[in-house]
Design a protein around this motif. Structure first.
Motif, mmCIF file in Angstrom:
data_model
loop_
_atom_site.group_PDB
_atom_site.id
_atom_site.type_symbol
_atom_site.label_atom_id
_atom_site.label_comp_id
_atom_site.label_asym_id
_atom_site.label_seq_id
_atom_site.Cartn_x
_atom_site.Cartn_y
_atom_site.Cartn_z
ATOM 1 N N LEU A 1 0.884 -1.276 -0.052
ATOM 2 C CA LEU A 1 0.048 -0.052 -0.007
ATOM 3 C C LEU A 1 0.610 1.009 0.085
ATOM 4 O O LEU A 1 0.373 2.556 -0.897
ATOM 5 C CB LEU A 1 -0.874 0.306 1.353
ATOM 6 C CG LEU A 1 -1.971 0.247 1.682
ATOM 7 C CD1 LEU A 1 -2.840 1.593 -0.069
ATOM 8 C CD2 LEU A 1 -3.102 1.125 2.513
ATOM 9 N N ASP A 2 1.541 1.483 0.781
ATOM 10 C CA ASP A 2 2.672 2.221 1.324
ATOM 11 C C ASP A 2 3.818 2.638 0.250
ATOM 12 O O ASP A 2 4.470 3.690 -0.888
ATOM 13 C CB ASP A 2 3.053 2.503 2.272
ATOM 14 C CG ASP A 2 2.209 2.505 3.480
ATOM 15 O OD1 ASP A 2 1.194 3.538 3.226
ATOM 16 O OD2 ASP A 2 2.677 1.931 4.651
ATOM 17 N N SER A 3 4.503 1.177 -0.845
ATOM 18 C CA SER A 3 6.141 1.408 -1.528
ATOM 19 C C SER A 3 5.375 1.701 -2.912
ATOM 20 O O SER A 3 6.019 1.392 -3.577
ATOM 21 C CB SER A 3 6.561 -0.192 -1.390
ATOM 22 O OG SER A 3 5.274 -0.937 -1.524
ATOM 23 N N ASP A 4 4.065 0.700 -3.386
ATOM 24 C CA ASP A 4 3.966 1.417 -4.380
ATOM 25 C C ASP A 4 2.078 1.099 -5.110
ATOM 26 O O ASP A 4 1.412 0.268 -5.732
ATOM 27 C CB ASP A 4 4.104 -0.474 -5.011
ATOM 28 C CG ASP A 4 4.035 -0.649 -6.920
ATOM 29 O OD1 ASP A 4 3.861 -0.109 -7.800
ATOM 30 O OD2 ASP A 4 4.725 -1.879 -6.855
ATOM 31 N N PRO A 5 2.262 2.282 -5.462
ATOM 32 C CA PRO A 5 0.870 2.899 -5.302
ATOM 33 C C PRO A 5 -0.175 2.709 -6.910
ATOM 34 O O PRO A 5 -0.985 2.213 -6.746
ATOM 35 C CB PRO A 5 1.012 4.807 -4.797
ATOM 36 C CG PRO A 5 2.146 4.846 -4.115
ATOM 37 C CD PRO A 5 3.069 3.097 -4.796
ATOM 38 N N GLU A 6 0.803 2.888 -7.974
ATOM 39 C CA GLU A 6 0.361 1.842 -8.903
ATOM 40 C C GLU A 6 0.164 0.823 -9.320
ATOM 41 O O GLU A 6 -1.046 0.761 -9.574
ATOM 42 C CB GLU A 6 2.276 1.814 -9.896
ATOM 43 C CG GLU A 6 1.260 1.691 -11.055
ATOM 44 C CD GLU A 6 0.079 2.608 -12.014
ATOM 45 O OE1 GLU A 6 -0.212 2.427 -12.807
ATOM 46 O OE2 GLU A 6 0.082 4.231 -11.564
ATOM 47 N N PHE A 7 0.622 -0.044 -8.536
ATOM 48 C CA PHE A 7 0.299 -1.727 -8.362
ATOM 49 C C PHE A 7 -0.835 -1.847 -7.553
ATOM 50 O O PHE A 7 -2.376 -2.817 -7.453
ATOM 51 C CB PHE A 7 1.083 -2.217 -7.478
ATOM 52 C CG PHE A 7 1.136 -4.252 -7.460
ATOM 53 C CD1 PHE A 7 0.638 -5.023 -8.740
ATOM 54 C CD2 PHE A 7 0.245 -4.318 -6.071
ATOM 55 C CE1 PHE A 7 0.272 -6.217 -8.420
ATOM 56 C CE2 PHE A 7 -0.165 -5.827 -5.900
ATOM 57 C CZ PHE A 7 0.127 -6.275 -6.625
ATOM 58 N N VAL A 8 -1.315 -0.806 -6.703
ATOM 59 C CA VAL A 8 -2.396 -0.983 -5.536
ATOM 60 C C VAL A 8 -3.843 -0.818 -6.718
ATOM 61 O O VAL A 8 -4.881 -1.589 -6.130
ATOM 62 C CB VAL A 8 -2.295 0.068 -4.317
ATOM 63 C CG1 VAL A 8 -3.806 0.219 -3.707
ATOM 64 C CG2 VAL A 8 -1.440 -0.497 -3.370
ATOM 65 N N ARG A 9 -3.362 0.743 -7.346
ATOM 66 C CA ARG A 9 -4.592 1.287 -8.193
ATOM 67 C C ARG A 9 -5.117 0.107 -9.210
ATOM 68 O O ARG A 9 -6.221 -0.292 -9.534
ATOM 69 C CB ARG A 9 -3.893 2.649 -8.867
ATOM 70 C CG ARG A 9 -4.239 3.945 -8.063
ATOM 71 C CD ARG A 9 -4.279 5.167 -8.900
ATOM 72 N NE ARG A 9 -2.696 5.174 -9.969
ATOM 73 C CZ ARG A 9 -1.733 5.668 -9.485
ATOM 74 N NH1 ARG A 9 -1.800 6.107 -7.954
ATOM 75 N NH2 ARG A 9 -0.604 5.768 -9.351
ATOM 76 N N GLU A 10 -3.854 -0.529 -9.429
ATOM 77 C CA GLU A 10 -4.245 -2.120 -11.167
ATOM 78 C C GLU A 10 -5.097 -2.972 -9.922
ATOM 79 O O GLU A 10 -5.920 -3.333 -10.282
ATOM 80 C CB GLU A 10 -3.009 -2.243 -11.643
ATOM 81 C CG GLU A 10 -2.028 -1.018 -12.079
ATOM 82 C CD GLU A 10 -1.173 -2.227 -12.944
ATOM 83 O OE1 GLU A 10 -0.714 -2.961 -12.228
ATOM 84 O OE2 GLU A 10 -0.305 -1.663 -13.243
ATOM 85 N N ALA A 11 -4.753 -3.256 -8.971
ATOM 86 C CA ALA A 11 -5.496 -4.047 -7.678
ATOM 87 C C ALA A 11 -7.030 -3.581 -7.711
ATOM 88 O O ALA A 11 -7.426 -5.121 -8.566
ATOM 89 C CB ALA A 11 -5.039 -4.673 -6.837
ATOM 90 N N LEU A 12 -6.803 -2.128 -7.226
ATOM 91 C CA LEU A 12 -7.884 -2.458 -6.821
ATOM 92 C C LEU A 12 -9.287 -2.109 -8.187
ATOM 93 O O LEU A 12 -10.347 -2.758 -8.151
ATOM 94 C CB LEU A 12 -8.389 -0.823 -6.523
ATOM 95 C CG LEU A 12 -8.182 -0.426 -4.852
ATOM 96 C CD1 LEU A 12 -7.369 0.833 -4.660
ATOM 97 C CD2 LEU A 12 -8.569 -0.919 -4.044
#
Length: 415
Positions: free
Chosen positions: A243-254
């Motif tokens: 959540l804190d280290s890779d916001p781009e991956f979090v957006r893709e996951a959401l």
């Protein structure tokens, strides 16, 4: 006490009512019989002549057997037997008699019901007043002041003493006749009103069809909802860890979670629409390889699973049913990888055509332990069911450190 319960208990009373209903049903046939017997015997008052009444009753029963051929006779009689005679409902048939044998048994039952019922109903009308007179005869003799002229045969003391006993005995005999008649009808009912082999076959086919529908719905729910929940669980878990280290991956996951849940809600509505009485089925189309294979792979990769896909068949050229079932098989194969191997493994997917068969192969390294549900679910069974319905074969199991699922589906088969 047991003897009294057999004669006057709740079951005996209900069966007595069943017999009286049979007598009431017999009355129209007896009246028709009297219109035949009267002119045939030159008697203007057949109703007042007991032998002619019996003859009219005998003429009316064959007429009752003929009218029992109406379709509603067996359902109505089975319902009455079930509630009044205490017969096990599973031993009775509730549909119209279709075959000649079933119609013959229904006619025999209806004749017996009206025959026994007419006799018991006639006795129930005539015997109680006479028995009551005998029981009250000593009191009548004592109170008689010349108002009532009694027969000379009654002018004996022993007659007045035995009259009440005879009255009670006559009532007991009536109850015994009703109990025996009711027990006989209850015993004969399963043989005459029970389901025929044709009825049992039709019921078995209906149950099999219902079970097939239920199993299909269960497979659809398991494959769509189960895959979605597994994917969403891993996507949310992966997003939480970075959540804190890779916001781009979090957006893709959401985004993948949103897409997965939206599609699954549409599929769920389509399946549940079939279960709602009076509702039209959902309008969401069933997913196929041609329509959503790329989306399925994208959503699966969003879970962190590395999928290497080789598609050597044109999904657009597949028959719709085959494309739909193959999609579910691929979906469940990937879902099993997510549940049992985790989201950080590499899975190989191959879809190709060989020897006029569509072959689907899913391979992945064996994980150390299940990720989502220890003990597994019904995924492989559902895949085997789908494959069998299409006339194909399924092979699944570990080999050389990998888990391999291999499905072969005929391009044209029993669907």
């Amino acid at each position: 006490m047991r003897f009294l319960r057999l004669l006057f208990g709740r079951r005996a009373r209900r069966r007595w009512i069943h017999l009286i209903l049979g007598g009431a049903l017999a009355m129209p046939y007896v009246l028709v019989g009297e219109t035949i017997i009267g002119p045939a015997t030159d008697s203007r008052y057949a109703f007042n002549d007991f032998p002619l009444q019996l003859l009219s009753f005998g003429v009316g029963l064959p007429l009752a057997a003929l009218t029992s051929l109406f379709p509603l006779t067996r359902p109505l009689e089975s319902g009455a037997v079930r509630w009044l005679c205490g017969v096990d409902p599973d031993r009775l048939a509730y549909g119209p008699a279709r075959t000649r044998a079933a119609k013959g048994r229904t006619a025999a039952w209806f004749t017996l019901h009206l025959g026994f019922g007419g006799i018991i109903a006639g006795m129930s009308l005539a015997v109680p007043p006479f028995a009551g007179f005998l029981v009250a005869l000593p009191v009548i003799a004592v109170l008689n002041r010349g108002w009532l002229e009694l027969p000379a045969a009654l002018d004996h003391t022993w007659v007045f003493a035995l009259a009440p006993v005879a009255g009670v005995a006559i009532l007991a005999a009536l109850a015994a006749c009703a109990a025996v008649s009711g027990a006989l009808l209850a015993r004969w009912a399963p043989a005459l009103l029970g389901p025929t082999p044709e009825d049992r076959l039709a019921a078995a086919e209906a149950r099999a069809a219902d079970l097939a529908v239920r199993n299909r719905l269960a497979r659809e729910l398991h494959d769509s909802v189960g895959h979605a929940l597994s994917a969403v669980t891993l996507q949310a878990s992966a997003a939480r860890r970075v959540l804190d280290s890779d916001p781009e991956f979090v957006r893709e996951a959401l985004a993948a979670i949103e897409d997965t849940t939206r599609r699954t809600v549409g599929e769920l509505d389509a399946v549940l629409g079939v279960l709602r009485d009076g509702d039209a089925p959902g309008t969401a189309p069933a997913p196929t390889l041609a329509a959503d294979l790329d989306g399925l792979l994208r959503r699966t990769r969003a879970c962190g699973l590395r999928v290497t896909a080789t598609v050597a068949a044109d999904p657009e050229a597949l028959p719709p049913v085959l494309s739909r079932e193959a999609y579910r098989i691929v979906q469940e194969g990937l879902s099993n990888v997510l549940k049992h191997a985790g989201g950080k493994v590499t899975v190989t997917l191959r879809i190709e055509i060989a020897d006029s068969r569509l072959e689907i192969t899913v391979e992945n390294p064996l994980g150390p332990s299940p990720v989502c549900r220890p003990g597994g679910g019904h995924g492989l069974r559902g895949i085997a069911d789908r494959t069998r319905l299409l006339g194909g074969t399924t092979e699944a199991g570990p080999a050389d450190g990998i888990w391999r699922l291999h499905v072969r589906l005929p391009m044209r088969g029993p669907v």
